[in-house]
Each structure stands twice: as structure tokens, then as C-alpha cells.
Design a protein around this motif. Structure first.
Motif, PDB file in Angstrom:
ATOM      1  N   ASP A 173       0.648  -1.261  -0.151  1.00 34.44           N
ATOM      2  CA  ASP A 173       0.138  -0.065   0.034  1.00 34.44           C
ATOM      3  C   ASP A 173       0.792   1.243  -0.014  1.00 34.44           C
ATOM      4  O   ASP A 173       1.751   1.535   0.833  1.00 34.44           O
ATOM      5  N   GLU A 207      -6.038   3.413 -11.169  1.00 38.13           N
ATOM      6  CA  GLU A 207      -6.144   1.910 -10.341  1.00 38.13           C
ATOM      7  C   GLU A 207      -5.715   2.171  -9.046  1.00 38.13           C
ATOM      8  O   GLU A 207      -5.149   3.269  -8.646  1.00 38.13           O
ATOM      9  N   ARG A 208      -6.185   1.584  -8.050  1.00 41.81           N
ATOM     10  CA  ARG A 208      -6.022   1.679  -6.548  1.00 41.81           C
ATOM     11  C   ARG A 208      -4.521   1.251  -6.356  1.00 41.81           C
ATOM     12  O   ARG A 208      -3.877   0.463  -6.767  1.00 41.81           O
TER      13      ARG A 208
END
Length: 462
Positions: free
Chosen positions: A289, A390-391
Motif C-alpha cells: 500500500d 487503479e487503486r
């Protein structure tokens, strides 16, 4: 005004099976508060109707069991008996006689209670569903109080009973997972979605340990999102789930996806989360992340500002090197970022300065290098993903952790949980929030009426 409410139950042949008065009321008509039925009166009517219906159904079933289904001989009664059946509209006392088995059934039990064949459980599935659903949203005590307020169940509901029933439901669901075939689409149906179309975020939260009150233990929460599919969340306590892969397969199945579906898993890079991601899906692409990377770099930049008061030159150099490391990470060059982070850690450790936060700075820079090394394989080109829409962040799963864990496990109130209790509550809470708890019950009890499966707005609010 005198009101009489009667119940008449008629059989298939139009014959009257039972008939009688349920309730007799004397109602006034001269005050606002007496207009209509009072809540207690309505509950008494419902309880009376329920009692008449359940008693008639049990008597009809017993009448069909009175003869041997092989030879047709009338079975001898061993004696009367009684049992109770808890429903959402009251607890019903039922006659439950025992019969002698027919002589043609050699080798079987000598006596049996026919009603046990019908009432395999002593609680109606509808009541079990209501207890589980509401206990997944609010505390066990509040659930018991709520059900007693709105249903004619008297004092049969209390916090310990509700908790025991929720554990029963979660335990049965866990047992089903071990016996189920992998969920998802069958052969010949839709092909898996492209890699990256299914995003799974995993994060952890902490709750207080009941057995070791000075310590917390970690609960894992995840959320799966796919295009044109309903989002689905899941949770578990790692020590209570020996095969988390089967739970993840169930999640994919509930979204209508095959178990071979390629997924991209976003994690914060923590050891426990990273290990769980590797177990859930062997073919998954694990991605670190970006938010947690940025947070670590932001913390180091704050140290650089403190260092600037004592050694401006070294502070400026530190900020520049951190920016270069960040640029490398943003563009997916984890190897070069690691080399630069290790070199920075060595140089910071050799600094001689009066800065009082030097020890913390040395530890933080070394921690960055270790963090990058541990997650090197999960560092991707964030710049490219960002441009493609996109994430790159697990913010969506962090809000899920807040919804699933914080709002029910009441961290601010310092509630304490056993690992088993927390794990089982996570199973029913995630299904309640997803709106799939009713589906689980109708699979177990196909005769349950289809009902509104919406979760209250306060439970869905992030």
C-alpha cells in the motif's frame, strides 16, 4: 367496547382442526392513548396465534407418525412427555409422547419421540436469525433487550443466550466451509476477470484480550471488490482459523467468482498481514500500500526538520535523499530504493550531532530499509497505476476495519474478548454487513420465507 379475537385452523379437507378464543379485550374509545391496540396487547395476540399454529402443526405431525411407515401397524405409546419450542413469537409448550418401535424394525431403538424428527432444534430458525443479526450489529445485552421489547418472547432472551446462539451459527458456518466444494462459477461459465479487476485489501486491528487483560490480540479484516459485483468483506482471528484459504474461496464464491480468479492484494506490509495474504491465494499479486510507504517517509521528513535546528547541512541532505528514495519507490524501483535506504541508514548511524532525537532517527531510517527489504516483491509502479486510475491505497479496507471492528468491538469502551468469541462474531458481523446472513440461513433452512435483507443505515455508515 368489547373485542374478542378467535383463531380457527382448518385442515386440507376443510375440517376444523382447532378453534378457540385467543384474547378478550375491553377497550375504551374516549382517550387518545387507548385508540388502537397497545403494544403488549398486540404481542399477546401474536403469541396466541403462534401458540395455536405451532400446537396444531405438531399434533398433525404426531398423527402421521402414529403408525409404522413400513407395515402400517399402530404404534404403542410409552407415555406422555413435553417439550418447549422457542419462536420469535413466544415459547410454545408442546406434548411430545414417546412411541414403541414396531416389531418389524428389529435392531433399531426400542422407543423414540416422533416430535424430535420435526423439531431437530429447540429454537425456530427465524428467531435464531434475528438474534444473530442484531447481536452482530449491537451488543448482546442490547440485542436481548431489543427483542424482548418488540417480540412476545418474555424473559427467554438474555445476553448469554444470545451470545451462545451466535457462536452456534458461526461454528456451523465454519464447519460448512470445511465440507463445501470450492465456491464460484462452474466449468463452462464466465471466465475469470482480468488480473487487477479484483482488488482485495487486508488490514489488521487490535482488541483487548479477556484472558490476558494487559494485552491485545490482532484480528484480520479484508474486503474484496470486483467490477459489477457486490463488495464482500471477511474477518478472522488468525489463531482460530487453520485454513483461511477456504474462507477466502467462500468470499469469491459469494461474489460469483471462480476460486481460480486472479486477484491483486493490497497490504500495509506488516508481517502478519503479509503472511495471511500469501496463504489466501497462491496466485495473487501482492502489492504494498502506497499510503503506508508515504507515512513512513513523512515521519522521517519530520525528523529532518528537527535535525535542521542543529545541523542544517545534514538535514538538507537527508531531505534530498529521502525524496530520491520516494521517487524510486513511486516508480516501482524497489531494488534501487533499498540500496539508497541502506546507505542512508549507515550514514545516519554515523552522524555526530547534538540533535536529541538522533537515536529515534537512526531507528526510523533503519526501519525504513527493513520495511523496503521485507516488501521488495510487493513494490509496484505506483505512478503507472495512478495514471491508469487503479487503486494504490488500502484506505477502503481501513474504513472496513473501522466498521467491522471498532464499531462493534468498542475499542473506546475497552471491551475485552476471547479469541474464539471475537473470531465467531467476526463471521456473523461481516455477513450481516454484506447482507448475506439471510442467504446463509435460507441455505440451511430452505423453507424460511424470503425477507428484506437490508442492513440498517447506521451499520453501513463509514
Amino acid at each position: 367496547m368489547r373485542i374478542q379475537i378467535q383463531l380457527r385452523i382448518v385442515g386440507d379437507d376443510s375440517s376444523v382442526i382447532s378453534e378457540g378464543e385467543i384474547l378478550h379485550l375491553d377497550k375504551g374509545d374516549d382517550r387518545l392513548e387507548v385508540v388502537g391496540l397497545a403494544f403488549d396487547e398486540a404481542k399477546a395476540i401474536l403469541a396466541g396465534i403462534q401458540g395455536g399454529v405451532v400446537t396444531a402443526q405438531a399434533a398433525s405431525f404426531l398423527a402421521r407418525q402414529r403408525s409404522c411407515d413400513l407395515c402400517g401397524s399402530l404404534l404403542l405409546s410409552k407415555g406422555p412427555g413435553q417439550t418447549q419450542f422457542r419462536t420469535a413469537l413466544g415459547t410454545i409448550a408442546l406434548s411430545s409422547p414417546r412411541f414403541h418401535c414396531c416389531a418389524c424394525r428389529s435392531g433399531e431403538a426400542r422407543t423414540f419421540s416422533p416430535l424430535n424428527l420435526l423439531l431437530t432444534e429447540r429454537i425456530a430458525p427465524e428467531l435464531l436469525y434475528l438474534e444473530t443479526r442484531w447481536a452482530s450489529l449491537v451488543s448482546y445485552g442490547m440485542t436481548a433487550a431489543l427483542l424482548k421489547d418488540v417480540l412476545p418472547i418474555g424473559g427467554t432472551a438474555d445476553a448469554s443466550t444470545v451470545r451462545r446462539h451466535l457462536h452456534k451459527v458461526a461454528g456451523r458456518h465454519d464447519a460448512d466451509l470445511s465440507d463445501e466444494q470450492p465456491g464460484g462459477l462452474g466449468a463452462g461459465e464466465d471466465q475469470p476477470l482480468p488480473q487487477g479487476s479484483v482488488i482485495v485489501g487486508i488490514d489488521g486491528g487490535y482488541v483487548r484480550n479477556w484472558h490476558d487483560k494487559k494485552r491485545n490480540f490482532e484480528v484480520m479484516v479484508g474486503k474484496s471488490m470486483a467490477a459489477d459485483r457486490d463488495d464482500c468483506c471477511f474477518g478472522l482471528v488468525r489463531s482460530q482459523d487453520e485454513q483461511p484459504k477456504r474462507r477466502f474461496r467462500n468470499v469469491l464464491g459469494s461474489q460469483g467468482l471462480p476460486v481460480t480468479q486472479p486477484v491483486t492484494m493490497l497490504t500495509d506490509g506488516g508481517d502478519s498481514v503479509r503472511a495471511l495474504a500469501g496463504e489466501l491465494s497462491l496466485g495473487a499479486v501482492t502489492m504494498l500500500d502506497w499510503f503506508h510507504i508515504a507515512m513512513k517517509l513523512t515521519g522521517l521528513k519530520q525528523y529532518a526538520k528537527g535535525l535542521a535546528h542543529h545541523n542544517p547541512v545534514e538535514a538538507l541532505a537527508l531531505q534530498h535523499r529521502l525524496e530520491r528514495i520516494q521517487w524510486r519507490l513511486w516508480h516501482g524501483d524497489g531494488d534501487e530504493a533499498l540500496i539508497r535506504a541502506q546507505a542512508l541508514a549507515a550514514d545516519v548511524a554515523a552522524l555526530i550531532t547534538a540533535y536529541p532525537g538522533l537515536k529515534r532517527l537512526i531507528k526510523a531510517v533503519a526501519g525504513l530499509a527493513t520495511y523496503i527489504a521485507n516488501n521488495a516483491a510487493a513494490i509496484v509502479n505506483y505512478s503507472e497505476r495512478w495514471r491508469n486510475g487503479e487503486r494504490i491505497s488500502t484506505a477502503f479496507v481501513e474504513s472496513t476495519v473501522n466498521l467491522v471492528v471498532s464499531r462493534r468491538f468498542a475499542k473506546k469502551q475497552q471491551m475485552q474478548w476471547s479469541k474464539v468469541g471475537a473470531h465467531r462474531l467476526l463471521q456473523t458481523r461481516t455477513k450481516t454487513l454484506d447482507g448475506t446472513l439471510r442467504d446463509l440461513f435460507t441455505r440451511w433452512y430452505p423453507g424460511m420465507a424470503v425477507n428484506d435483507n437490508q442492513v440498517p443505515d447506521f451499520a453501513r455508515a463509514a
